[in-house]
Design an enzyme around this catalytic site. Structure first.
Site, mmCIF file in Angstrom:
data_model
loop_
_atom_site.group_PDB
_atom_site.id
_atom_site.type_symbol
_atom_site.label_atom_id
_atom_site.label_comp_id
_atom_site.label_asym_id
_atom_site.label_seq_id
_atom_site.Cartn_x
_atom_site.Cartn_y
_atom_site.Cartn_z
ATOM 1 N N SER A 10 27.258 6.243 -44.768
ATOM 2 C CA SER A 10 26.066 6.231 -45.623
ATOM 3 C C SER A 10 25.818 4.824 -46.144
ATOM 4 O O SER A 10 26.726 4.002 -46.215
ATOM 5 C CB SER A 10 26.261 7.180 -46.814
ATOM 6 O OG SER A 10 25.219 6.996 -47.754
ATOM 7 N N HIS A 11 24.586 4.537 -46.518
ATOM 8 C CA HIS A 11 24.286 3.276 -47.184
ATOM 9 C C HIS A 11 24.979 3.206 -48.539
ATOM 10 O O HIS A 11 25.249 2.126 -49.052
ATOM 11 C CB HIS A 11 22.772 3.110 -47.388
ATOM 12 C CG HIS A 11 22.049 2.675 -46.155
ATOM 13 N ND1 HIS A 11 21.990 3.442 -45.016
ATOM 14 C CD2 HIS A 11 21.365 1.530 -45.873
ATOM 15 C CE1 HIS A 11 21.292 2.791 -44.086
ATOM 16 N NE2 HIS A 11 20.904 1.627 -44.579
#
Lengths: 129, 202
Positions: A10-11
């Site tokens: 994920s970012h």
């Protein structure tokens, strides 16, 4: 371990870790699991190096399914898989699925000893048509 | 075609890193309009990492140096633009011709831009950096001079303003992406200008 491994990219490190927590609660230690998120400086983003490390950590001879959130996570994951190269690259698949639901469903499938193909197919069922 | 000697690589790297640093806020603002607002910072982090090792890159033969700079961007940018710019330079290094006449360099650049398109699963006309890189490649084929190439790059970036994004985060906005310049197109034009102005000074 011979079950398919799961990697969450994920970012946001918080999203990645939280998703991994949910997966752990579902499947315990039955599935090799690793997550990564953030740009390495505490900001939002994804890092090719961190993705490669996560793949190493979750590596299984049965293969690894990667769940990603947004576009950059996908592009960076593709780059990481390419840099890992064969023979492992063809046993790593980036799933087209929502990250949280996809990770939980893929891990549940993997915990039963399903093949990489079946794990990925389960995640893909969640993708919007 | 100016023959790029490895010795000029630190100058090229400094020019690229300088223009990214000088325009980081602008790139971020463009990206905030239709993306996720990290382009300026990401590019600055990557190019400063390249600058920090400029001498080590310059010690390599140019094709190897291009690959190494590309790899450094891949590992440090922290967004999709890392693999995209990284793929551009790594492929350019891989395809760099033994004799650097204009046609051979243009052909190497075409392969490099095609590799970026493949990496991004995109093509020209989708409001991306490709909308600058392909016109620049075409200008090289046509034998345009360096100032003309810089002007073409700037105009190509401007031409992304009315385009509708189909790839990347901006595509989530659909029609609302129209009216903003693409941040990747802008950074590509800035880098093209930095490179041709540096080569023009040789």
């Amino acid at each position: 371990m011979s079950n398919v491994g799961i990697v969450i990219v994920s970012h946001s490190p918080l999203v990645a870790e939280g998703t991994a927590d949910m997966v752990r609660q579902m499947v315990g230690d039955e599935v090799p699991l690793a997550w990564c998120g953030g740009n390495g400086e505490g900001g939002l983003g994804t890092s090719v190096g961190a993705i490669m490390e996560a793949i190493d950590k979750a590596w299984s001879e049965a293969g690894v399914a990667i769940l990603v959130d947004l576009g950059g996570a996908e592009t960076n994951s593709e780059m990481a898989v390419e840099m890992i190269g064969e023979p492992r690259a063809s046993r790593i698949v980036i799933c087209n699925a929502p990250i949280v639901e996809g990770a939980v469903m893929a891990a549940t499938e993997a915990s039963g000893g399903a093949s990489l193909q079946d794990v990925v197919a389960t995640a893909h069922e969640l993708a919007p048509a | 075609m100016t023959n790029v000697a490895p010795a000029s690589l630190p100058t090229l790297i400094a020019a690229a890193a300088d223009t990214i640093a000088a325009h980081a806020d602008e790139l971020t603002a463009l990206d905030q309009a239709i993306g996720d607002g990290d382009h300026g910072l990401n590019m600055k982090r990557g190019f400063e990492a390249v600058r920090a090792e400029a001498d080590a890159f310059a010690a390599k033969p140019l094709p190897e140096a291009l690959k190494a700079v590309g790899m450094k961007l891949v590992m440090t940018v922290g967004g999709a633009s890392g693999p995209l710019y990284g793929t551009l330079l790594m492929t350019l290094g891989k395809e760099w011709p033994a004799t650097q006449d204009r046609v051979s360099v243009a052909e190497a650049l075409r392969k490099a831009v095609d590799a970026v398109a493949a990496r991004g699963k995109s093509q020209a006309g989708q409001k991306t950096m490709l909308d600058v890189l392909y016109p620049v490649q075409a200008a090289l084929v046509e034998g345009k001079n360096l100032p003309e190439i810089a002007a073409i790059a700037d105009a190509a970036a401007e031409a992304t303003i009315p385009m509708k994004a189909i790839r990347g985060r901006a595509s989530f906005l659909g029609d609302r992406s129209i009216g903003h310049m693409d941040a990747g197109a802008r950074s590509s034009a800035l880098l093209v200008r930095a490179v041709v102005e540096t080569l023009g000074d040789v």
